[in-house]
Design a protein around this motif. Sequence first.
Motif, PDB file in Angstrom:
ATOM      1  N   LEU A  36     109.756  20.262 -31.487  1.00  0.00           N
ATOM      2  CA  LEU A  36     110.693  20.201 -32.374  1.00  0.00           C
ATOM      3  C   LEU A  36     110.113  20.472 -33.775  1.00  0.00           C
ATOM      4  CD1 LEU A  36     113.298  19.183 -33.437  1.00  0.00           C
ATOM      5  CD2 LEU A  36     112.750  16.895 -33.333  1.00  0.00           C
ATOM      6  N   LEU A  37     109.110  20.117 -33.995  1.00  0.00           N
ATOM      7  CA  LEU A  37     108.456  20.412 -35.462  1.00  0.00           C
ATOM      8  C   LEU A  37     108.261  22.036 -35.698  1.00  0.00           C
ATOM      9  CD1 LEU A  37     105.813  17.594 -35.683  1.00  0.00           C
ATOM     10  CD2 LEU A  37     107.803  17.902 -37.126  1.00  0.00           C
ATOM     11  N   ARG A  38     107.692  22.468 -34.380  1.00  0.00           N
ATOM     12  CA  ARG A  38     107.562  23.959 -34.446  1.00  0.00           C
ATOM     13  C   ARG A  38     108.773  24.772 -34.643  1.00  0.00           C
ATOM     14  NH1 ARG A  38     107.045  26.517 -28.847  1.00  0.00           N
ATOM     15  NH2 ARG A  38     109.138  25.871 -28.978  1.00  0.00           N
ATOM     16  N   ASP A  39     109.813  24.220 -34.065  1.00  0.00           N
ATOM     17  CA  ASP A  39     111.165  24.943 -34.206  1.00  0.00           C
ATOM     18  C   ASP A  39     111.796  24.689 -35.593  1.00  0.00           C
ATOM     19  OD1 ASP A  39     110.806  25.626 -31.454  1.00  0.00           O
ATOM     20  OD2 ASP A  39     112.423  24.304 -30.727  1.00  0.00           O
ATOM     21  N   LEU A  40     111.480  23.784 -36.240  1.00  0.00           N
ATOM     22  CA  LEU A  40     111.717  23.377 -37.621  1.00  0.00           C
ATOM     23  C   LEU A  40     110.939  24.342 -38.650  1.00  0.00           C
ATOM     24  CD1 LEU A  40     112.679  19.630 -37.430  1.00  0.00           C
ATOM     25  CD2 LEU A  40     114.120  21.312 -37.673  1.00  0.00           C
ATOM     26  N   GLY A  41     109.950  24.821 -38.179  1.00  0.00           N
ATOM     27  CA  GLY A  41     109.027  25.734 -38.999  1.00  0.00           C
ATOM     28  C   GLY A  41     107.959  24.761 -39.848  1.00  0.00           C
ATOM     29  N   ARG A  42     107.765  23.580 -39.332  1.00  0.00           N
ATOM     30  CA  ARG A  42     106.908  22.634 -39.916  1.00  0.00           C
ATOM     31  C   ARG A  42     105.437  22.760 -38.844  1.00  0.00           C
ATOM     32  NH1 ARG A  42     110.978  17.267 -40.819  1.00  0.00           N
ATOM     33  NH2 ARG A  42     108.643  16.288 -41.047  1.00  0.00           N
ATOM     34  N   THR A  43     105.049  24.021 -39.161  1.00  0.00           N
ATOM     35  CA  THR A  43     103.900  24.241 -38.487  1.00  0.00           C
ATOM     36  C   THR A  43     102.668  23.483 -38.202  1.00  0.00           C
ATOM     37  OG1 THR A  43     104.471  26.724 -38.819  1.00  0.00           O
ATOM     38  CG2 THR A  43     102.298  26.475 -37.777  1.00  0.00           C
ATOM     39  N   SER A  44     102.036  23.182 -39.563  1.00  0.00           N
ATOM     40  CA  SER A  44     101.115  22.066 -39.631  1.00  0.00           C
ATOM     41  C   SER A  44     101.229  20.729 -38.961  1.00  0.00           C
ATOM     42  CB  SER A  44     100.477  22.003 -41.156  1.00  0.00           C
ATOM     43  OG  SER A  44     101.501  21.273 -41.619  1.00  0.00           O
ATOM     44  N   GLU A  45     102.408  20.230 -39.054  1.00  0.00           N
ATOM     45  CA  GLU A  45     102.648  19.046 -38.378  1.00  0.00           C
ATOM     46  C   GLU A  45     102.653  19.279 -36.688  1.00  0.00           C
ATOM     47  OE1 GLU A  45     105.528  16.227 -40.315  1.00  0.00           O
ATOM     48  OE2 GLU A  45     106.050  18.370 -41.091  1.00  0.00           O
ATOM     49  N   ALA A  46     103.235  20.633 -36.476  1.00  0.00           N
ATOM     50  CA  ALA A  46     103.211  20.809 -35.007  1.00  0.00           C
ATOM     51  C   ALA A  46     101.969  20.947 -34.422  1.00  0.00           C
ATOM     52  CB  ALA A  46     103.924  22.066 -34.840  1.00  0.00           C
ATOM     53  N   VAL A  47     101.263  21.499 -35.106  1.00  0.00           N
ATOM     54  CA  VAL A  47      99.535  21.580 -34.994  1.00  0.00           C
ATOM     55  C   VAL A  47      98.863  20.288 -34.541  1.00  0.00           C
ATOM     56  CG1 VAL A  47      97.278  22.167 -35.452  1.00  0.00           C
ATOM     57  CG2 VAL A  47      99.150  24.069 -35.597  1.00  0.00           C
ATOM     58  N   GLU A  79      97.712  19.010 -31.093  1.00  0.00           N
ATOM     59  CA  GLU A  79      96.222  18.526 -30.795  1.00  0.00           C
ATOM     60  C   GLU A  79      96.355  17.111 -30.276  1.00  0.00           C
ATOM     61  OE1 GLU A  79      94.023  21.421 -34.374  1.00  0.00           O
ATOM     62  OE2 GLU A  79      94.719  19.350 -34.750  1.00  0.00           O
ATOM     63  N   ALA A  80      96.817  16.427 -30.680  1.00  0.00           N
ATOM     64  CA  ALA A  80      96.858  14.885 -30.309  1.00  0.00           C
ATOM     65  C   ALA A  80      97.208  15.015 -28.868  1.00  0.00           C
ATOM     66  CB  ALA A  80      97.985  14.028 -30.997  1.00  0.00           C
ATOM     67  N   LEU A  81      98.090  15.773 -28.421  1.00  0.00           N
ATOM     68  CA  LEU A  81      98.504  15.898 -26.804  1.00  0.00           C
ATOM     69  C   LEU A  81      97.288  16.182 -25.975  1.00  0.00           C
ATOM     70  CD1 LEU A  81     101.629  17.468 -25.374  1.00  0.00           C
ATOM     71  CD2 LEU A  81      99.488  17.482 -24.232  1.00  0.00           C
ATOM     72  N   ILE A  82      96.762  17.421 -26.521  1.00  0.00           N
ATOM     73  CA  ILE A  82      95.491  17.743 -26.018  1.00  0.00           C
ATOM     74  C   ILE A  82      94.498  16.884 -25.783  1.00  0.00           C
ATOM     75  CG2 ILE A  82      93.709  19.595 -26.082  1.00  0.00           C
ATOM     76  CD1 ILE A  82      95.991  21.571 -27.288  1.00  0.00           C
ATOM     77  N   ARG A  83      94.267  15.916 -26.759  1.00  0.00           N
ATOM     78  CA  ARG A  83      93.329  15.057 -26.826  1.00  0.00           C
ATOM     79  C   ARG A  83      93.532  14.036 -25.394  1.00  0.00           C
ATOM     80  NH1 ARG A  83      93.188  15.318 -32.425  1.00  0.00           N
ATOM     81  NH2 ARG A  83      94.772  13.810 -32.684  1.00  0.00           N
ATOM     82  N   VAL A  84      94.834  13.753 -25.235  1.00  0.00           N
ATOM     83  CA  VAL A  84      95.398  12.882 -24.458  1.00  0.00           C
ATOM     84  C   VAL A  84      95.089  13.480 -22.925  1.00  0.00           C
ATOM     85  CG1 VAL A  84      97.217  11.673 -23.307  1.00  0.00           C
ATOM     86  CG2 VAL A  84      96.795  11.781 -25.707  1.00  0.00           C
ATOM     87  N   LYS A  85      95.497  15.037 -22.842  1.00  0.00           N
ATOM     88  CA  LYS A  85      95.547  15.613 -21.522  1.00  0.00           C
ATOM     89  C   LYS A  85      94.838  17.069 -21.668  1.00  0.00           C
ATOM     90  CE  LYS A  85      98.263  16.791 -17.492  1.00  0.00           C
ATOM     91  NZ  LYS A  85      99.805  16.518 -16.904  1.00  0.00           N
ATOM     92  N   ALA A  92      98.163  23.211 -20.221  1.00  0.00           N
ATOM     93  CA  ALA A  92      97.958  24.302 -20.730  1.00  0.00           C
ATOM     94  C   ALA A  92      99.283  24.864 -21.459  1.00  0.00           C
ATOM     95  CB  ALA A  92      97.972  25.372 -19.494  1.00  0.00           C
ATOM     96  N   GLY A  93     100.290  24.288 -21.170  1.00  0.00           N
ATOM     97  CA  GLY A  93     101.431  24.349 -22.195  1.00  0.00           C
ATOM     98  C   GLY A  93     101.224  24.067 -23.329  1.00  0.00           C
ATOM     99  N   ALA A  94     100.637  22.951 -23.601  1.00  0.00           N
ATOM    100  CA  ALA A  94     100.342  22.531 -24.907  1.00  0.00           C
ATOM    101  C   ALA A  94      99.286  23.381 -25.871  1.00  0.00           C
ATOM    102  CB  ALA A  94      99.855  21.107 -25.124  1.00  0.00           C
ATOM    103  N   ILE A  95      98.456  23.686 -25.090  1.00  0.00           N
ATOM    104  CA  ILE A  95      97.227  24.661 -25.514  1.00  0.00           C
ATOM    105  C   ILE A  95      97.904  26.025 -26.030  1.00  0.00           C
ATOM    106  CG2 ILE A  95      95.223  26.003 -25.153  1.00  0.00           C
ATOM    107  CD1 ILE A  95      94.736  23.726 -23.099  1.00  0.00           C
ATOM    108  N   ARG A  96      98.687  26.592 -25.325  1.00  0.00           N
ATOM    109  CA  ARG A  96      99.344  27.833 -25.657  1.00  0.00           C
ATOM    110  C   ARG A  96     100.342  27.538 -26.750  1.00  0.00           C
ATOM    111  NH1 ARG A  96     104.158  31.044 -25.449  1.00  0.00           N
ATOM    112  NH2 ARG A  96     105.363  29.194 -24.251  1.00  0.00           N
ATOM    113  N   ARG A  97     101.046  26.464 -26.879  1.00  0.00           N
ATOM    114  CA  ARG A  97     102.073  26.207 -28.138  1.00  0.00           C
ATOM    115  C   ARG A  97     101.170  26.218 -29.403  1.00  0.00           C
ATOM    116  NH1 ARG A  97     105.658  24.509 -23.828  1.00  0.00           N
ATOM    117  NH2 ARG A  97     104.510  22.722 -23.530  1.00  0.00           N
ATOM    118  N   LEU A  98      99.967  25.326 -29.107  1.00  0.00           N
ATOM    119  CA  LEU A  98      99.111  25.362 -30.135  1.00  0.00           C
ATOM    120  C   LEU A  98      98.906  26.653 -30.863  1.00  0.00           C
ATOM    121  CD1 LEU A  98      97.188  23.655 -32.213  1.00  0.00           C
ATOM    122  CD2 LEU A  98      95.502  23.647 -30.182  1.00  0.00           C
TER     123      LEU A  98
END
Length: 262
Positions: A121-132, A136-142, A146-152
């Motif tokens: 949602l943040l990425r789609d709104l152009g709020r890139t740093s918040e999306a990052v 990153e928080a998701l990747i720390r959990v899991k 791979a999907g989150a890593i690519r979207r990062l």
Amino acid sequence: MPAAPESLFAHVCHLLTDPSCDRWPEAEALWQDRRQEAPEDPEVLAVEGEMALRRDYPGLAVALLEQAVAGCAAAAPVAWLASLAMAYRLAERPEHAIATYRRLLSQDPRHVDGWNALGILLRDLGRTSEAVAAFEALIRVKPSHAGAIRRLGTCLQQGGDPAGAEAAYRRAIAVKPDYIEAYTNLGQVREAQGDAQGALDAFRTAVSLKRDFAPSWYALGQALVRRGRRDEAITALTTAVDLYPWYADAHRTLLELGYRWA
């Protein structure tokens, strides 16, 4: 110790997502029975809101789920918050959706789907740093997501960090070696950095992994156009159009190349 009984909300959601058959009547019967027993029960409202959401009535879903969440004596169940956030998003109320995802994650910081939905949602709104930060928080959990890593990687690329983006795409591929979208993204970032051969190699790998994925053929065709390899570009672009006849960008590029269909 016996397992806790499944909540009505969880049971109905299970029924509504059963791929084997249509279990809507069974789900509605359960909901009606509970509504007759306890019409003021917030879970009855939550179930009704979930059914409205799945029937594409996001405004109604918001109203019902808001009432359900407000009626909770303690913290609202995370599953209700996830549904409310999705209803807000579909009702085009993104700020409410963001606030609800953040509330959900404050209750359950390891909620993978919550971090993923917030990041998208943040990425789609152009709020890139918040999306990052969300990815990153998701990747720390899991770390294997791979999907989150690519979207990062896509967010880092949009934010002007091609090296970070490339590293993310390569990490996503390491986790999922047949990840065609990550190969396509890798080709795009290599192209942007002036590595023509690296870009072509990535695009060719993508189309070899899944030959019926039109975006990879289009990306390969565009890269070949930029290299002046017209005939090869036409082959790639016509393949994209064959796979997806409404691919307007591929049609446009073919016309610019002077290609005419027989």
